[in-house]
Design a protein around this motif. Sequence first.
Motif, PDB file in Angstrom:
ATOM      1  N   THR A 121      18.771 -14.775 -13.934  1.00  0.00           N
ATOM      2  CA  THR A 121      19.977 -15.574 -13.688  1.00  0.00           C
ATOM      3  C   THR A 121      21.050 -14.781 -12.962  1.00  0.00           C
ATOM      4  O   THR A 121      22.184 -15.243 -12.824  1.00  0.00           O
ATOM      5  CB  THR A 121      20.562 -16.035 -15.031  1.00  0.00           C
ATOM      6  OG1 THR A 121      20.762 -14.862 -15.846  1.00  0.00           O
ATOM      7  CG2 THR A 121      19.627 -16.982 -15.760  1.00  0.00           C
ATOM      8  N   GLY A 122      20.737 -13.570 -12.546  1.00  0.00           N
ATOM      9  CA  GLY A 122      21.737 -12.709 -11.918  1.00  0.00           C
ATOM     10  C   GLY A 122      21.769 -12.878 -10.405  1.00  0.00           C
ATOM     11  O   GLY A 122      21.242 -13.846  -9.852  1.00  0.00           O
ATOM     12  N   MET A 123      22.357 -11.879  -9.764  1.00  0.00           N
ATOM     13  CA  MET A 123      22.552 -11.931  -8.316  1.00  0.00           C
ATOM     14  C   MET A 123      21.241 -11.698  -7.557  1.00  0.00           C
ATOM     15  O   MET A 123      21.056 -12.221  -6.459  1.00  0.00           O
ATOM     16  CB  MET A 123      23.626 -10.870  -7.975  1.00  0.00           C
ATOM     17  CG  MET A 123      23.839 -10.556  -6.514  1.00  0.00           C
ATOM     18  SD  MET A 123      22.803  -9.196  -5.939  1.00  0.00           S
ATOM     19  CE  MET A 123      23.624  -7.762  -6.652  1.00  0.00           C
ATOM     20  N   LEU A 124      20.341 -10.931  -8.157  1.00  0.00           N
ATOM     21  CA  LEU A 124      19.158 -10.492  -7.410  1.00  0.00           C
ATOM     22  C   LEU A 124      17.993 -11.482  -7.464  1.00  0.00           C
ATOM     23  O   LEU A 124      17.720 -12.072  -8.509  1.00  0.00           O
ATOM     24  CB  LEU A 124      18.676  -9.150  -7.971  1.00  0.00           C
ATOM     25  CG  LEU A 124      19.515  -7.922  -7.617  1.00  0.00           C
ATOM     26  CD1 LEU A 124      19.030  -6.719  -8.433  1.00  0.00           C
ATOM     27  CD2 LEU A 124      19.433  -7.627  -6.122  1.00  0.00           C
ATOM     28  N   TYR A 125      17.281 -11.607  -6.353  1.00  0.00           N
ATOM     29  CA  TYR A 125      16.063 -12.424  -6.260  1.00  0.00           C
ATOM     30  C   TYR A 125      16.274 -13.834  -6.834  1.00  0.00           C
ATOM     31  O   TYR A 125      15.497 -14.288  -7.673  1.00  0.00           O
ATOM     32  CB  TYR A 125      14.874 -11.736  -6.950  1.00  0.00           C
ATOM     33  CG  TYR A 125      14.592 -10.365  -6.386  1.00  0.00           C
ATOM     34  CD1 TYR A 125      13.791 -10.220  -5.252  1.00  0.00           C
ATOM     35  CD2 TYR A 125      15.149  -9.225  -6.964  1.00  0.00           C
ATOM     36  CE1 TYR A 125      13.556  -8.957  -4.715  1.00  0.00           C
ATOM     37  CE2 TYR A 125      14.919  -7.962  -6.423  1.00  0.00           C
ATOM     38  CZ  TYR A 125      14.118  -7.838  -5.306  1.00  0.00           C
ATOM     39  OH  TYR A 125      13.891  -6.592  -4.777  1.00  0.00           O
ATOM     40  N   PRO A 126      17.331 -14.534  -6.385  1.00  0.00           N
ATOM     41  CA  PRO A 126      17.619 -15.847  -6.972  1.00  0.00           C
ATOM     42  C   PRO A 126      16.504 -16.850  -6.676  1.00  0.00           C
ATOM     43  O   PRO A 126      15.821 -16.764  -5.649  1.00  0.00           O
ATOM     44  CB  PRO A 126      18.920 -16.254  -6.277  1.00  0.00           C
ATOM     45  CG  PRO A 126      18.898 -15.523  -4.978  1.00  0.00           C
ATOM     46  CD  PRO A 126      18.252 -14.195  -5.282  1.00  0.00           C
ATOM     47  N   ALA A 127      16.359 -17.775  -7.598  1.00  0.00           N
ATOM     48  CA  ALA A 127      15.371 -18.847  -7.424  1.00  0.00           C
ATOM     49  C   ALA A 127      15.607 -19.593  -6.115  1.00  0.00           C
ATOM     50  O   ALA A 127      14.663 -20.117  -5.518  1.00  0.00           O
ATOM     51  CB  ALA A 127      15.443 -19.796  -8.615  1.00  0.00           C
ATOM     52  N   ALA A 128      16.871 -19.644  -5.642  1.00  0.00           N
ATOM     53  CA  ALA A 128      17.185 -20.345  -4.384  1.00  0.00           C
ATOM     54  C   ALA A 128      16.344 -19.824  -3.222  1.00  0.00           C
ATOM     55  O   ALA A 128      16.025 -20.562  -2.292  1.00  0.00           O
ATOM     56  CB  ALA A 128      18.671 -20.182  -4.065  1.00  0.00           C
ATOM     57  N   LEU A 129      15.966 -18.544  -3.290  1.00  0.00           N
ATOM     58  CA  LEU A 129      15.177 -17.966  -2.201  1.00  0.00           C
ATOM     59  C   LEU A 129      13.675 -18.173  -2.391  1.00  0.00           C
ATOM     60  O   LEU A 129      12.903 -17.997  -1.450  1.00  0.00           O
ATOM     61  CB  LEU A 129      15.437 -16.459  -2.109  1.00  0.00           C
ATOM     62  CG  LEU A 129      16.847 -15.993  -1.760  1.00  0.00           C
ATOM     63  CD1 LEU A 129      16.883 -14.474  -1.644  1.00  0.00           C
ATOM     64  CD2 LEU A 129      17.313 -16.636  -0.458  1.00  0.00           C
ATOM     65  N   PHE A 130      13.272 -18.471  -3.607  1.00  0.00           N
ATOM     66  CA  PHE A 130      11.842 -18.513  -3.908  1.00  0.00           C
ATOM     67  C   PHE A 130      11.441 -19.867  -4.478  1.00  0.00           C
ATOM     68  O   PHE A 130      11.140 -20.792  -3.728  1.00  0.00           O
ATOM     69  CB  PHE A 130      11.473 -17.352  -4.855  1.00  0.00           C
ATOM     70  CG  PHE A 130      11.797 -16.018  -4.265  1.00  0.00           C
ATOM     71  CD1 PHE A 130      10.951 -15.433  -3.319  1.00  0.00           C
ATOM     72  CD2 PHE A 130      12.968 -15.334  -4.611  1.00  0.00           C
ATOM     73  CE1 PHE A 130      11.257 -14.203  -2.741  1.00  0.00           C
ATOM     74  CE2 PHE A 130      13.280 -14.106  -4.040  1.00  0.00           C
ATOM     75  CZ  PHE A 130      12.428 -13.537  -3.103  1.00  0.00           C
TER      76      PHE A 130
END
Length: 414
Positions: free
Chosen positions: A318-327
Amino acid sequence: MASIQYAALTEETLSSRIGAIKPIAQRLGGDPSGWSIEEVGDGNLNLVFIVRGTLDTVIVKQALPYVRMVGDSWPLPLYRATYEHHALVRQAERDPGSVPEVIHFDENQALIAMEYLTPHTILRKKLIEGERVEGLGEFLGKFCARTAFRGSELSMQSADKKADVGVFSGNVAIPAITEALVFTDPYYPAEMNHHNAVLDPLVTALRSDVALKVAAQQMLQAFASNTETMVHGDLHSGSVMCTDRESKVIDPEFSQYGPMGFDVGMLIANFLMSFFSQPAHRKSADLSDYQGWLMAQIMTVISRFDEEFTRLWDSERTGMLYPAALFEDQGHSSQPALQAVLDGIWHDALGICGIEMHRRVLSLAHNADFETIENIEERGKLEARNLMMGRDLVLQRSGSDPAQLIETLASRYA
Ligand code: ADP
Ligand code: MG
Ligand code: MG
Ligand code: MG
């Protein structure tokens, strides 16, 4: 007591000085003058008192303004107790039940009152005695994964994480110890170093190995400049206390922000040093069984780390890194990203592991696994195996499967 200037406690003064602190007094029960008080600190740095009341027992740990094992010629700031307290609170949130409960903290007195772990004993002693602990590798693998993941921007909001890095940035003295003792001193004749003279030719070879020194400095650069997560910072087998079936982590006064692979790498090194020291501690009939158990704990630490990290990746990213929005949100699996993150963690962990295996034999603070071996020839033979494997781990850390590399090297040198 909070407004009083710092003074080190003694067995004689402790009850009058802390007897009025409510959370401690209520927990212990009875008249403070009747408490039984025993100083048991066996670590390198601090005072640790066991305080027994009529209802319960607590631990009172107080920092000293110098390094206990060296004396007041080596001053060390009291503020380290503040970071130890910060770390205990965060670890309790990130892996509930994994650390002793904090009962009271006094910043001025650099004092933490905490839950007394009983009948737990220090893991290093158990490993020297040949004792087994049920669920050990599971617990430690999970602890490392949970604290790594939940303290990072995989889980935390960027602003919260950066604010916490700011909180820890006041801690400069403790990281400096690790930077020197762990990463640098093993590789040159630093003033406080000592080692078994039997090892001299091998030590010369290690200190002449430029590729090894470059790798160790690369690891130091990552340790000093990477703030991936809040690490325990001193996760050796003297910082784990266990019964036959329950384990807890203590003593996070070296906590700082650093690489996610730091704790798990240091921890595995301490299992490996136990592994290599075993021929001096076990009868040959028990040796391979017990070494097999130790290796199984290492394998479990690795597999549990990966499993738990993967579970958190899937459920708490749920943090800044590797967000679900990108994947996921675009219909793409994030598995390649997870694999890349895990590869990076193990790359660092294997490097730290090898360096820790060196520093415990060559630098200032050695460990009892080897130090208690009286015959220096025998000790030197076992320490040499450990040093050689440490070098291979550092040099072969890139792109290796951690479990496979560790098993292969351990059986080559055992
Ligand atoms: P140091 O920072 O000086 O190494 P530690 O926190 O490791 O101090 O504590 C020193 C010793 O005190 C430990 O090895 C252990 O024997 C004992 N100890 C520390 N904390 C606890 C606890 N919560 N419960 C029981 N024993 C403890
Ligand atoms: Mg003890
Ligand atoms: Mg300790
Ligand atoms: Mg300590």
